[in-house]
Design a protein around this motif. Structure first.
Motif, PDB file in Angstrom:
ATOM      1  N   MET A 179       0.835  -1.197   0.000  1.00 28.59           N
ATOM      2  CA  MET A 179       0.000   0.000   0.000  1.00 28.59           C
ATOM      3  C   MET A 179       0.872   1.250   0.000  1.00 28.59           C
ATOM      4  O   MET A 179       1.788   1.380   0.816  1.00 28.59           O
ATOM      5  N   LEU A 180       0.595   2.151  -0.916  1.00 29.32           N
ATOM      6  CA  LEU A 180       1.314   3.416  -1.013  1.00 29.32           C
ATOM      7  C   LEU A 180       0.424   4.509  -0.447  1.00 29.32           C
ATOM      8  O   LEU A 180      -0.626   4.818  -1.005  1.00 29.32           O
ATOM      9  N   GLU A 181       0.804   5.089   0.686  1.00 24.67           N
ATOM     10  CA  GLU A 181       0.035   6.162   1.307  1.00 24.67           C
ATOM     11  C   GLU A 181       0.811   7.462   1.161  1.00 24.67           C
ATOM     12  O   GLU A 181       1.830   7.672   1.812  1.00 24.67           O
ATOM     13  N   LEU A 182       0.323   8.336   0.302  1.00 27.96           N
ATOM     14  CA  LEU A 182       1.031   9.572  -0.014  1.00 27.96           C
ATOM     15  C   LEU A 182       0.760  10.634   1.044  1.00 27.96           C
ATOM     16  O   LEU A 182      -0.400  10.920   1.361  1.00 27.96           O
ATOM     17  N   PRO A 183       1.799  11.277   1.586  1.00 22.44           N
ATOM     18  CA  PRO A 183       1.568  12.364   2.538  1.00 22.44           C
ATOM     19  C   PRO A 183       1.166  13.661   1.853  1.00 22.44           C
ATOM     20  O   PRO A 183       0.559  14.540   2.464  1.00 22.44           O
ATOM     21  N   MET A 184       1.516  13.798   0.580  1.00 20.11           N
ATOM     22  CA  MET A 184       1.242  15.044  -0.146  1.00 20.11           C
ATOM     23  C   MET A 184      -0.064  14.957  -0.918  1.00 20.11           C
ATOM     24  O   MET A 184      -0.499  13.878  -1.318  1.00 20.11           O
ATOM     25  N   CYS A 185      -0.708  16.119  -1.131  1.00 18.44           N
ATOM     26  CA  CYS A 185      -1.938  16.171  -1.906  1.00 18.44           C
ATOM     27  C   CYS A 185      -1.615  16.229  -3.397  1.00 18.44           C
ATOM     28  O   CYS A 185      -0.462  16.399  -3.801  1.00 18.44           O
ATOM     29  N   ARG A 186      -2.647  16.124  -4.221  1.00 17.44           N
ATOM     30  CA  ARG A 186      -2.431  16.112  -5.673  1.00 17.44           C
ATOM     31  C   ARG A 186      -1.967  17.471  -6.196  1.00 17.44           C
ATOM     32  O   ARG A 186      -1.275  17.545  -7.205  1.00 17.44           O
ATOM     33  N   ARG A 187      -2.337  18.550  -5.514  1.00 13.14           N
ATOM     34  CA  ARG A 187      -1.823  19.858  -5.920  1.00 13.14           C
ATOM     35  C   ARG A 187      -0.312  19.924  -5.714  1.00 13.14           C
ATOM     36  O   ARG A 187       0.417  20.480  -6.539  1.00 13.14           O
ATOM     37  N   ASP A 188       0.170  19.354  -4.595  1.00 10.76           N
ATOM     38  CA  ASP A 188       1.619  19.273  -4.364  1.00 10.76           C
ATOM     39  C   ASP A 188       2.289  18.455  -5.463  1.00 10.76           C
ATOM     40  O   ASP A 188       3.358  18.823  -5.970  1.00 10.76           O
ATOM     41  N   ILE A 189       1.677  17.333  -5.813  1.00 11.24           N
ATOM     42  CA  ILE A 189       2.235  16.478  -6.861  1.00 11.24           C
ATOM     43  C   ILE A 189       2.325  17.254  -8.172  1.00 11.24           C
ATOM     44  O   ILE A 189       3.332  17.197  -8.883  1.00 11.24           O
ATOM     45  N   GLY A 190       1.260  17.998  -8.481  1.00 12.85           N
ATOM     46  CA  GLY A 190       1.269  18.795  -9.700  1.00 12.85           C
ATOM     47  C   GLY A 190       2.372  19.843  -9.691  1.00 12.85           C
ATOM     48  O   GLY A 190       3.058  20.049 -10.709  1.00 12.85           O
ATOM     49  N   ASP A 191       2.569  20.513  -8.560  1.00 11.49           N
ATOM     50  CA  ASP A 191       3.609  21.539  -8.469  1.00 11.49           C
ATOM     51  C   ASP A 191       5.010  20.933  -8.538  1.00 11.49           C
ATOM     52  O   ASP A 191       5.969  21.615  -8.903  1.00 11.49           O
ATOM     53  N   TYR A 192       5.137  19.676  -8.192  1.00 13.81           N
ATOM     54  CA  TYR A 192       6.418  18.977  -8.324  1.00 13.81           C
ATOM     55  C   TYR A 192       6.659  18.539  -9.762  1.00 13.81           C
ATOM     56  O   TYR A 192       7.783  18.615 -10.277  1.00 13.81           O
ATOM     57  N   THR A 199      -4.799  17.798 -14.310  1.00 18.17           N
ATOM     58  CA  THR A 199      -4.064  16.840 -15.138  1.00 18.17           C
ATOM     59  C   THR A 199      -3.599  15.654 -14.305  1.00 18.17           C
ATOM     60  O   THR A 199      -3.693  14.496 -14.744  1.00 18.17           O
ATOM     61  N   VAL A 200      -3.105  15.914 -13.117  1.00 19.85           N
ATOM     62  CA  VAL A 200      -2.675  14.823 -12.232  1.00 19.85           C
ATOM     63  C   VAL A 200      -3.852  13.900 -11.942  1.00 19.85           C
ATOM     64  O   VAL A 200      -3.746  12.666 -12.031  1.00 19.85           O
ATOM     65  N   SER A 201      -4.985  14.472 -11.591  1.00 16.85           N
ATOM     66  CA  SER A 201      -6.170  13.663 -11.272  1.00 16.85           C
ATOM     67  C   SER A 201      -6.636  12.866 -12.484  1.00 16.85           C
ATOM     68  O   SER A 201      -7.027  11.693 -12.359  1.00 16.85           O
TER      69      SER A 201
END
Length: 234
Positions: A179-192, A199-201
């Motif tokens: 199981m992969l539990e991400l601490p960051m939200c999808r907006r953080d992922i997008g900014d990375y 687009t990420v979603s």
């Protein structure tokens, strides 16, 4: 970045006044931290979600280790956009600069505990201990490799390839019992990744529809076909 077993804690002299700081010793993180130089000590501090750890252009007097939680280092662009340079997870070292000031801002992604290592003490230890010097060289080379990989990701990969590359990296660093539990939200992922939240979603939804990953929640992901995903990340 490398694990806390590869770097030492600093002298506790001249540390900033932190209400929740306390001395770190082998009772907290294990004696392996002090194998290279047992005379060195450190302090830890807890930051709330979203709290700044250090700011852009602030003096780089300390090096930090994530004990628990997660940290993002980022740069706010002139037009208001944010570019996240890296996510730092438990065991990662961050904040070591070539110059005297920080080039990015670091803040807590979630409630996070970090260990403070005085840069001056670390540099002094590196001059007298080859093990510390080698650890610092490893840190520098890994940070450089990450920067190069991130540059290629932003400059050459498609949205699908960026998201898949990110998920595989987080799977390697975070996954527990599949199981992969991400601490960051999808907006953080997008900014990375240099992508919008939408687009990420959308990419994650496509991967879910193809059956290559499962979603228990927005941040809990199971990678069901890592081989197929690896082929998508090229």
């Amino acid at each position: 970045m490398f694990s806390r077993n590869e770097l030492l804690a600093p002298s506790n002299a001249d540390l900033p006044s932190l209400s929740s700081s306390r001395t770190v010793g082998s009772a907290h993180f294990g004696s392996s931290l002090f194998n290279l130089h047992p005379a060195l000590l450190g302090t830890i501090h807890t930051y709330d979600k979203g709290e700044e750890i250090y700011g852009d252009d602030e003096p780089a007097n300390y090096v930090y280790e994530v004990v628990s939680g997660a940290v993002r280092t980022c740069k706010l662009l002139d037009d208001g956009r944010r570019q996240i340079g890296a996510f730092h997870l438990p065991g990662d070292i961050f904040g070591l600069e070539l110059d005297s000031t920080h080039r990015m801002t670091a803040d807590a992604v979630v409630d996070t505990t970090v260990r403070l290592v005085r840069r001056r003490s670390l540099e002094a230890a590196a001059l007298s201990d080859i093990g510390v010097a080698n650890a610092l060289r490893t840190l520098t080379s890994r940070d450089l490799r990450h920067a190069e990989d991130h540059m290629i990701l932003l400059g050459r990969k498609t949205a699908l390839e960026r998201v898949v590359t990110f998920l595989l990296e987080m799977d390697r660093r975070l996954a527990v019992a599949g199981m992969l539990e991400l601490p960051m939200c999808r907006r953080d992922i997008g900014d990375y990744l240099g992508l919008t939240l939408e687009t990420v979603s959308r990419v994650i939804s496509v991967l879910h529809a193809k059956g290559v990953l499962g979603l228990s929640s927005a941040r809990q992901i199971v990678l069901r076909n890592r081989q197929l995903l690896s082929g998508m990340s090229v």
